[in-house]
Design a protein around this motif. Structure first.
Motif: not given
Length: 302
Positions: A24, A148, A150, A154-156, A254, A256, A286-287
């Motif tokens: 990550r 998590q 990777p 990151y998207r959300r 959801g 991340d 999540c992170d």
């Protein structure tokens, strides 16, 4: 707005779990065009002292140090080959992990420290709680705790806010560290004195609506502060205990990544994590990125 993150430090214990943090950190260094990624591995001084009680302590200690250096060199080769980034330093130190990590980050004027969350269940809670708490006591930059594997950027991203200075910093950092993500800003609230009010359900609902309306005004002010970023920020205001609401909302969208301020308005002493931050670190799947206070950032930048 904050400047770019030019230097990232990742701490590793050279385990399979730690490889998530390494990857990550490398992915972020690539995406953010950071100048360098620095690796640090800390050999526990107490464990090393125990080795000195063996028959051939010097030989054992030397082999341990050499083995660690070779493993760190291999991690450096792997990250460089996979992500095409510059890994400038691989350091093996002896001491207490939290002390050495914070000192190393300060020495390099790091913009971000990345730490793996090791173990699972109760073990993970213990390790995250102890290591993160200790590192954050003296760390003067944001700390990313990786849980998590990777797979992508990151998207959300979820950013809980209480409209304190740390909250503003959290939104800034979310925009920086996740340039392509959908960002949701969440404020969880509880109605003051509700349990002591002899109101009908209808009046309680009206009271809640009034409080929410007032909070929305503050939320819109916060959003307006980031209009210049050109990013669309979703805002959510929900009734409920802060930590529970944050963890539930992260699951719903959801997320991340959760970006949370180290301290809020609760008045916790500066040597302690706030209660919400601690629970989010321990219980979110999540992170989690913990943001330092603005004053600490100024010390690092000076």
């Amino acid at each position: 707005m904050m400047g770019p993150i030019t230097r990232i430090v990742v701490a590793t214990d050279i385990s399979d779990f730690a490889s998530r943090a390494e990857s990550r950190a490398a992915l972020l260094a690539q995406e953010l065009s950071s100048e360098s990624l620095d690796l640090i591995h800390v050999i526990d001084s107490l464990a090393l002292e125990s080795l000195r009680n063996l028959t051939s302590p010097l030989d054992t200690e030397q082999r341990l140090m050499q083995g660690s250096r070779e493993q760190m060199a291999e991690i450096k080769r792997r990250l460089t080959a996979r992500y095409g980034i510059r890994v400038t330093t691989t350091t093996v130190n002896v001491g207490r992990a939290d002390t050495e990590i914070a000192h190393y980050a300060s020495l390099l004027k790091a913009g971000l420290v990345v730490l793996g969350a090791f173990g699972g269940g109760a073990v993970q809670k213990f390790i995250i709680g102890s290591t993160a708490d200790k590192v954050l006591r003296t760390l003067s930059c944001p700390l990313l705790i990786v849980k998590q594997e990777p797979e992508a950027s990151y998207r959300r991203v979820l950013v809980p806010v209480d409209f304190s200075e740390s909250s503003h910093r959290a939104v800034e950092l979310a925009l920086t560290i996740a340039p392509h993500a959908n960002i949701t800003i969440l404020h969880a609230f509880e109605v003051p004195f509700e349990g002591r009010l002899d109101f009908s359900d209808e009046r309680i609902q009206a009271f809640r609506a009034e409080v929410k309306t007032r909070i929305n005004v503050v939320m819109q002010k916060l959003l307006s502060d980031f209009e210049a970023s050109g990013r669309s920020l979703a805002a959510v205001i929900e009734l409920g205990p802060a930590a529970d609401t944050v963890i539930k909302k992260a699951e719903e969208i959801g997320a991340d990544l959760i970006v949370v301020g180290k301290h809020g308005k609760s008045g916790w002493e500066s040597m302690l994590l706030g209660s919400v931050a601690r629970r989010v670190i321990q219980e979110a799947a999540c992170d989690v990125l913990v943001v330092e206070q603005a004053g600490a950032l100024a010390q690092v930048s000076s």
